[in-house]
Design a protein around this motif. Structure first.
Motif, PDB file in Angstrom:
ATOM      1  N   LYS A   1      39.357  -7.549  66.335  1.00  0.00           N
ATOM      2  CA  LYS A   1      40.462  -7.593  65.364  1.00  0.00           C
ATOM      3  C   LYS A   1      40.248  -8.804  64.468  1.00  0.00           C
ATOM      4  O   LYS A   1      40.185  -9.937  64.948  1.00  0.00           O
TER       5      LYS A   1
ATOM      6  N   PRO B   1      53.019 -19.946  59.979  1.00  0.00           N
ATOM      7  CA  PRO B   1      53.870 -19.294  60.981  1.00  0.00           C
ATOM      8  C   PRO B   1      53.085 -18.896  62.223  1.00  0.00           C
ATOM      9  O   PRO B   1      51.849 -18.865  62.199  1.00  0.00           O
ATOM     10  N   ASN B   2      53.799 -18.599  63.277  1.00  0.00           N
ATOM     11  CA  ASN B   2      53.178 -18.111  64.510  1.00  0.00           C
ATOM     12  C   ASN B   2      52.292 -16.915  64.237  1.00  0.00           C
ATOM     13  O   ASN B   2      52.683 -16.022  63.497  1.00  0.00           O
ATOM     14  N   GLY B   3      51.133 -16.925  64.823  1.00  0.00           N
ATOM     15  CA  GLY B   3      50.250 -15.771  64.697  1.00  0.00           C
ATOM     16  C   GLY B   3      49.436 -15.764  63.422  1.00  0.00           C
ATOM     17  O   GLY B   3      48.709 -14.810  63.146  1.00  0.00           O
ATOM     18  N   SER B   4      49.510 -16.834  62.639  1.00  0.00           N
ATOM     19  CA  SER B   4      48.762 -16.810  61.380  1.00  0.00           C
ATOM     20  C   SER B   4      47.282 -17.132  61.590  1.00  0.00           C
ATOM     21  O   SER B   4      46.470 -16.940  60.691  1.00  0.00           O
ATOM     22  N   GLY B   5      46.924 -17.620  62.773  1.00  0.00           N
ATOM     23  CA  GLY B   5      45.512 -17.853  63.058  1.00  0.00           C
ATOM     24  C   GLY B   5      45.143 -19.317  63.229  1.00  0.00           C
ATOM     25  O   GLY B   5      43.954 -19.666  63.244  1.00  0.00           O
ATOM     26  N   LYS B   6      46.117 -20.183  63.401  1.00  0.00           N
ATOM     27  CA  LYS B   6      45.838 -21.624  63.507  1.00  0.00           C
ATOM     28  C   LYS B   6      44.991 -21.940  64.746  1.00  0.00           C
ATOM     29  O   LYS B   6      43.975 -22.625  64.668  1.00  0.00           O
TER      30      LYS B   6
ATOM     31  N   LYS C   1      35.152 -16.224  73.056  1.00  0.00           N
ATOM     32  CA  LYS C   1      36.102 -15.126  72.794  1.00  0.00           C
ATOM     33  C   LYS C   1      36.329 -14.916  71.305  1.00  0.00           C
ATOM     34  O   LYS C   1      36.760 -13.858  70.877  1.00  0.00           O
ATOM     35  N   TYR C   2      36.056 -15.958  70.530  1.00  0.00           N
ATOM     36  CA  TYR C   2      36.339 -15.904  69.098  1.00  0.00           C
ATOM     37  C   TYR C   2      35.029 -15.664  68.367  1.00  0.00           C
ATOM     38  O   TYR C   2      34.158 -16.530  68.322  1.00  0.00           O
TER      39      TYR C   2
ATOM     40  N   VAL D   1      38.896 -11.465  67.016  1.00  0.00           N
ATOM     41  CA  VAL D   1      39.130 -11.490  68.454  1.00  0.00           C
ATOM     42  C   VAL D   1      39.266 -10.047  68.912  1.00  0.00           C
ATOM     43  O   VAL D   1      40.085  -9.312  68.348  1.00  0.00           O
ATOM     44  N   ASP D   2      38.498  -9.671  69.915  1.00  0.00           N
ATOM     45  CA  ASP D   2      38.502  -8.270  70.374  1.00  0.00           C
ATOM     46  C   ASP D   2      38.395  -7.300  69.196  1.00  0.00           C
ATOM     47  O   ASP D   2      39.180  -6.357  69.076  1.00  0.00           O
TER      48      ASP D   2
ATOM     49  N   GLN E   1      46.370 -26.536  72.521  1.00  0.00           N
ATOM     50  CA  GLN E   1      47.791 -26.187  72.493  1.00  0.00           C
ATOM     51  C   GLN E   1      48.277 -25.928  73.922  1.00  0.00           C
ATOM     52  O   GLN E   1      49.350 -26.356  74.301  1.00  0.00           O
TER      53      GLN E   1
ATOM     54  N   ILE F   1      40.888 -11.940  62.435  1.00  0.00           N
ATOM     55  CA  ILE F   1      42.028 -12.866  62.404  1.00  0.00           C
ATOM     56  C   ILE F   1      41.880 -13.835  61.222  1.00  0.00           C
ATOM     57  O   ILE F   1      42.766 -13.927  60.387  1.00  0.00           O
TER      58      ILE F   1
ATOM     59  N   THR G   1      43.275 -19.863  66.428  1.00  0.00           N
ATOM     60  CA  THR G   1      41.988 -19.166  66.299  1.00  0.00           C
ATOM     61  C   THR G   1      40.971 -20.064  65.596  1.00  0.00           C
ATOM     62  O   THR G   1      39.819 -20.172  66.015  1.00  0.00           O
TER      63      THR G   1
END
Ligand code: ADP
Ligand code: MG
Lengths: 442, 268
Positions: free
Chosen positions: B15, B36-41, B53-54, B12-13, B86, B17, B43
């Motif tokens: 980066k 955990p939060n931010g792990s890429g689920k 975007k992805y 993403v951008d 989500q 993921i 995505t």
């Protein structure tokens, strides 16, 4: 067919000829003459005038349009109405109390419920009103709402207006069904200068539907119309307009409502047609308790240019006005919305609101929104807001994830965007007309 | 029928993921993806559905052998993929009923076309939309099953809906569109226990042998109601552990920290 004679040129002779042709009373002929004189004296609006700054009139050559349309006899049975009118006459799910059809400034056909006439409601073309209700017309026609001397265009209208609707509702009469007018332009390079004069007496209630179309979407023409709405004490008026002139017509409209004490106006206008159209849409709240709601919907594509200049003019305390305009712009089209909220010194305890939203569907589409606050009173509530944006890619993604194509997703988002203002045209048949007209073009 | 994800790398951008994710879901199976939060689920969810975007840098997503990466978002929906968001978007001015009638019609039309031209005639005949009465009956029935107030049919899509109402409506859409594979991205968050139960019942009713499900969740709570056949743990864009339903309980007891330690990248 327009024959080129001296009456088709913009001239004092054309004014005389038109007035003579209609066999008008002296007061009206004099009014036309004075207006003609003014139209020669007043300069054409130019870009130095704030209200005209964003609409370039240099390409407008009035000389190329026939000043007077030939007279046409009214028809005797509805079936004789030209076929192109049929879709515009249709109002699904809606019963009307009267219908008045004009083509090129000539009244062609009319219906009107006898029981409404029996209650004293007058619904007829303006020429008839001049003959039968001269006092009412003289007192209201281009006097207070849209004075002749507003500018060169209103003066020209005063001199050469042709065809018009007169609607008068007596005190206390509630008209339960809408009255409908269809005004059309069917002659190439014709000048269309229709007038609407609506007078709602005290405590009366009426809904009026006004649609303006051309015979075909590529018919050249010039429109210079005036709309005057008078709401007397406690009157309630709902006025719904659809402007859908040809894509080769240039238009100028001056529209103004005058609200007396405790009157309520619900005024919704859809701007869909014209190559270029400049519209002044003003409300004047001149007595306490007046309440005005203005709604606008514009859809512009190709190289259309639609310019709306609104003014919510409060000159009395305890008045309230609200305005919501929504526009969608495609291709290389442009819309302008300049809305003035004017709260005079006397207009204490007044509320005035304004919101405009534009959706741009292509990179070269343009929408200008300019709220102008002129506030001279100190005890007032004023709010304005405007947004201009593009279709949200997240919304597109959401809808596509449910199986809609990108086109269908975009169409649905645009429909949704308009829906909240379409519902402010509270006549089912009118809503359907607008939805269809838009759906055809997305 | 299966959905197979091979060495999926998504950024993403610019980066990165997802960093080489493998997952295989067969029709009828329920898989849970935890992390955990931010792990890429999310995505993963967006990349599967095809959000622009992805950006997919490498890897494959195959649905029954067909590469989904070549397909637009709507075509993926036509093939039978569904994402319960989500954070569902609001579409002002578009009623839930109108929207769902259009999308159900689009999806069914596409499937009938795929199934053969004859069946297309019978269902799309005129207007290209599912007939109004038939659609209403179906919609109102499913709303009742899922505890969604019938008044929502005429409300604008997600406008003014509470978090829980949005989630129920996502599951309602799932029920109406009858996909082959559904991704539920944190459908449990924002739901109280009653709502959670109704929604889980709804999903279970659909799961049967027809539907493959990927349940993305942060907590083990939902898995008390939707029993997964497999549980996968996502950490920094990779599935680091896979196991049976007991894996979720272990996570609930000990959290993600031990995993972080176990799979921590050496400090550069
Ligand atoms: N649309 C986005 N724009 C920018 N960064 C994003 C976007 N979506 C996800 N990310 C980033 O990707 C990483 C994973 O996010 P996400 O997939 O939402 O995780 P999860 O759903 O597991 O909480 C995070 O670092 C997040 O900041
Ligand atoms: Mg997430």
């Amino acid at each position: 067919m327009a024959v080129v004679t001296n009456t088709s040129e913009l001239s004092a002779e054309a004014v005389e000829a038109l007035s003579a042709l209609k066999n008008e009373p002296a007061w009206l002929r004099d009014k036309r003459r004075a207006a003609w004189q003014l139209s020669r004296e007043l300069p054409m609006p130019t870009g130095t005038d704030e209200a005209w700054r964003r609409t370039d009139l240099r390409g407008l050559d009035l000389g190329q349009y026939a000043a007077v349309s030939p007279q046409v006899e009214a028809i005797s049975v509805r079936e004789e109405l030209p076929a192109y009118m049929a879709p515009h006459l249709a109002m699904p799910e809606t019963t009307v109390g009267g219908l008045l059809v004009h083509q090129d400034g000539n009244a062609l056909w009319q219906t009107f419920e006898a029981d409404l006439a029996g209650q004293g409601v007058i619904f007829c073309d303006l020429d008839t009103a001049v003959r039968q209700h001269a006092d009412l017309v003289a007192a209201h026609f281009m006097t207070e709402a849209v004075p002749v001397n507003t500018n060169a265009f209103t003066a020209l209208h005063g001199a050469l207006w042709q065809g018009g609707v007169f609607l008068y509702v007596p005190s206390g009469v509630q008209v339960q069904v809408p009255l409908q007018a269809l005004t059309t332009h069917a002659t190439a390079s014709g000048m269309v200068q229709p007038h609407l004069l609506l007078i709602a007496e005290a405590q009366s209630d009426v809904t009026f539907v006004d649609e303006q179309v051309s015979q075909s979407s590529d018919l050249a023409g010039f429109h210079n119309g005036v709309v005057e709405l008078y709401l007397k004490r406690g009157a309630r008026v709902t006025c719904l307009q659809i402007q859908n002139w040809s894509r080769r017509l240039w238009g100028i409209s001056h529209q103004r409502a005058v609200l007396d004490a405790d009157s309520q106006l619900h005024w919704a206008a859809a701007g869909l047609g014209s190559r270029l159209h400049w519209t002044a849409q003003d409300v004047w709240l001149r007595a306490p308790g007046g309440n005005s709601k203005l709604f606008g919907l514009t859809f512009a594509d190709g190289r259309q240019h639609l310019d709306y200049q609104t003014r919510q003019d409060h000159t009395a305390p305890h008045t309230e006005s609200d305005l919501l305009f929504k526009g969608v712009v495609l291709d290389r089209a442009r819309t302008v919305f300049r809305g003035v909220l004017h709260l005079r010194k006397e207009a204490q305890q007044t509320n005035a609101y304004q919101a405009t939203h534009s959706l741009l569907l292509s990179p070269r589409a343009r929408a200008d929104a300019l709220p102008i606050l002129e506030i001279e009173a100190d005890d007032v509530r004023c709010k304005h807001g405007s947004t201009t944006g593009r279709v949200d890619e997240e919304q597109i993604f959401y809808l596509m994830s449910r199986g809609l194509s990108r086109r269908d997703a975009q169409r649905l988002i645009v429909q949704g965007f308009f829906e909240t203002v379409i519902t402010e045209f509270p006549v089912e048949g009118v809503q359907e007309k607008i939805r269809l007209a838009i759906e055809d073009r997305i | 029928m299966d959905l197979s994800i091979r060495n999926l790398q998504v950024s993403v951008d610019d980066k990165p993921i997802l960093r080489g994710l493998n997952l295989e879901i067969k029709q009828g199976e329920i898989h849970a993806l935890m992390g955990p939060n931010g792990s890429g689920k999310s995505t993963l969810a967006y990349a599967l559905m095809g959000s622009e975007k992805y950006h997919v840098d490498a890897g494959e997503i195959l649905l029954d052998g067909e590469n989904l990466l070549d397909l637009a978002v709507d075509e993926r929906a036509h093939r039978g993929l569904f994402l319960a968001f989500q954070y569902p978007t609001t579409i002002p001015g578009v009623t839930l009923a109108d929207f769902l009638r259009r999308s159900a019609s689009a999806v069914r039309r596409a499937r009938n076309t795929a199934a053969g031209a004859e069946s297309q005639e019978t269902t799309t005949g005129q207007g290209m939309l599912v007939p109004m009465r038939e659609f209403r009956r179906e919609l109102l029935g499913k709303m009742k099953d899922l505890g969604v107030d019938q008044a929502f049919a005429r409300r604008y899509l997600n406008e003014g809906f509470s978090g829980g109402e949005k989630k129920r409506v996502e599951v309602l859409q799932l029920a109406m569109l009858q996909p082959k594979f559904a991704i539920l991205d944190e459908t449990d968050s924002g739901l109280d226990i009653d709502a959670l139960r109704t929604v889980a019942e709804g999903v279970n009713a659909l799961a049967g042998s027809e539907l493959g499900v990927l349940v993305i969740t942060h907590y083990q709570r939902l898995l008390n109601y939707i029993k997964p056949h497999f549980v996968h743990i996502l950490l920094d864009g990779q599935i680091v552990e896979s196991g049976g339903a007991d894996m979720a309980e272990k996570l609930e007891a000990s959290g993600y920290d031990w995993l972080r330690e176990k799979y921590a990248e050496p400090v550069a």
